[in-house]
Design a protein around this motif. Structure first.
Motif, mmCIF file in Angstrom:
data_model
loop_
_atom_site.group_PDB
_atom_site.id
_atom_site.type_symbol
_atom_site.label_atom_id
_atom_site.label_comp_id
_atom_site.label_asym_id
_atom_site.label_seq_id
_atom_site.Cartn_x
_atom_site.Cartn_y
_atom_site.Cartn_z
ATOM 1 N N ARG A 253 0.964 -1.400 -0.068
ATOM 2 C CA ARG A 253 -0.078 -0.001 0.178
ATOM 3 C C ARG A 253 0.801 1.309 -0.049
ATOM 4 O O ARG A 253 0.672 2.528 -0.672
ATOM 5 C CB ARG A 253 -0.732 -0.033 1.410
ATOM 6 N N LEU A 254 2.128 1.374 0.760
ATOM 7 C CA LEU A 254 2.636 1.867 1.017
ATOM 8 C C LEU A 254 3.801 2.233 -0.359
ATOM 9 O O LEU A 254 3.721 3.724 -1.344
ATOM 10 C CB LEU A 254 3.866 2.951 1.394
ATOM 11 N N LEU A 255 3.946 1.216 -1.231
ATOM 12 C CA LEU A 255 4.515 1.641 -2.662
ATOM 13 C C LEU A 255 3.725 1.800 -3.222
ATOM 14 O O LEU A 255 3.865 3.243 -4.391
ATOM 15 C CB LEU A 255 5.231 0.167 -2.997
ATOM 16 N N GLU A 256 2.129 1.593 -3.535
ATOM 17 C CA GLU A 256 1.616 1.584 -4.920
ATOM 18 C C GLU A 256 1.039 3.130 -4.134
ATOM 19 O O GLU A 256 0.584 4.551 -5.315
ATOM 20 C CB GLU A 256 0.363 1.265 -4.413
ATOM 21 N N GLY A 257 0.807 4.061 -2.915
ATOM 22 C CA GLY A 257 0.723 5.362 -2.531
ATOM 23 C C GLY A 257 1.478 6.398 -3.201
ATOM 24 O O GLY A 257 1.499 7.651 -4.106
#
Length: 261
Positions: A253-257
């Motif tokens: 989720r952090l990488l996608e953000g």
């Protein structure tokens, strides 16, 4: 379309001084006296012994774990859940383990329950007796008087509420009877009591009822309640919890953000 002329009722101006003001003053003074009477009749809560405190905190621990399991990792949650389930089912947290399987004691023989019921009875008497006396006083001396007219228009649905004790069909709903003024003061003087006595005052009837309910059952395991059954119920609730964590997939989720920016 012709409009009906405004309804005019000729009433004595002294009604304002001899009915409206006395009722208002009596209601305020009664609320203040009720507050001090309630304070004088209050009894200090009894301190719980260590075993009772342990019994209550153990159940609260299980409820807190079941409500906030998502902030724990799955291994941490499983360790805590298994420990509590085994302790609940074995009766490790019970105050009287030898009474397992026996019916709960009679609440009428429990001194703590009797103190709670007496406290609730005192609060109810402090609320009912003054209201009964004031209502009888108004019915005896001021019944049937129309004392005030509201400055804004209202619908006919408010007529029965504002003109209690005045049996008229054609009167404007904005006129208020003395008994209706009593009920308006009964439910609308809380802001005055807050100003005179502070926010934590006992002059409010709803606050007194809540205080009476709290005095009746101040402990988590009230009179007539089997703590062993509550522990077993909580163990079943914990056993069916399907764990998930707010940190599941946090890296993706952090990488996608970051990529979306």
């Amino acid at each position: 379309m012709a409009q009906l002329p405004p309804q005019t009722i000729h009433r004595d101006p002294q009604l304002f001084y001899w009915i409206l003001l006395p009722i208002t003053a009596v209601m305020i003074l009664t609320g203040v006296l009720r507050y001090y009477a309630t304070v004088l009749m209050q009894t200090a809560p009894k301190k719980l012994d260590a075993k009772t405190m342990k019994e209550q905190r153990a159940l609260m621990h299980g409820i807190a774990l079941r409500s906030n399991f998502h902030v724990l990792s799955e291994p941490s949650f499983r360790v805590r859940r298994d420990y509590l389930i085994n302790a609940y089912e074995s009766g490790a947290f019970l105050k009287d383990p030898e009474r397992r399987g026996q019916p709960p004691p009679n609440p009428m023989t429990d001194p703590g329950a009797m103190d709670g019921m007496m406290g609730m009875m005192k609060n109810n008497m402090a609320m009912m007796i003054p209201n009964t006396l004031i209502m009888s006083w108004i019915n005896a001396f001021f019944s049937g008087f129309v004392i005030i007219k509201l400055p804004f228009p209202i619908t006919i649905k408010f007529k029965s509420m504002l003109q209690a004790g005045v049996a008229t069909k054609e009167m404007d709903p904005r006129w208020m009877s003395s008994i209706s003024w009593y009920f308006l003061c009964y439910f609308g003087l809380q802001f005055v009591f807050n100003f005179l006595l502070g926010n934590e005052n006992a002059a409010n009837q709803m606050a007194q009822q809540m205080a009476g309910m709290g005095a009746q059952n101040p402990q988590m395991f009230g009179p007539g309640v089997d703590p062993d059954k509550q522990f077993k119920t909580e163990a079943e609730n914990l056993a069916v919890v399907e764990h998930y964590s707010v940190l599941d997939g946090v890296e993706s989720r952090l990488l996608e953000g970051i990529k979306s920016k």
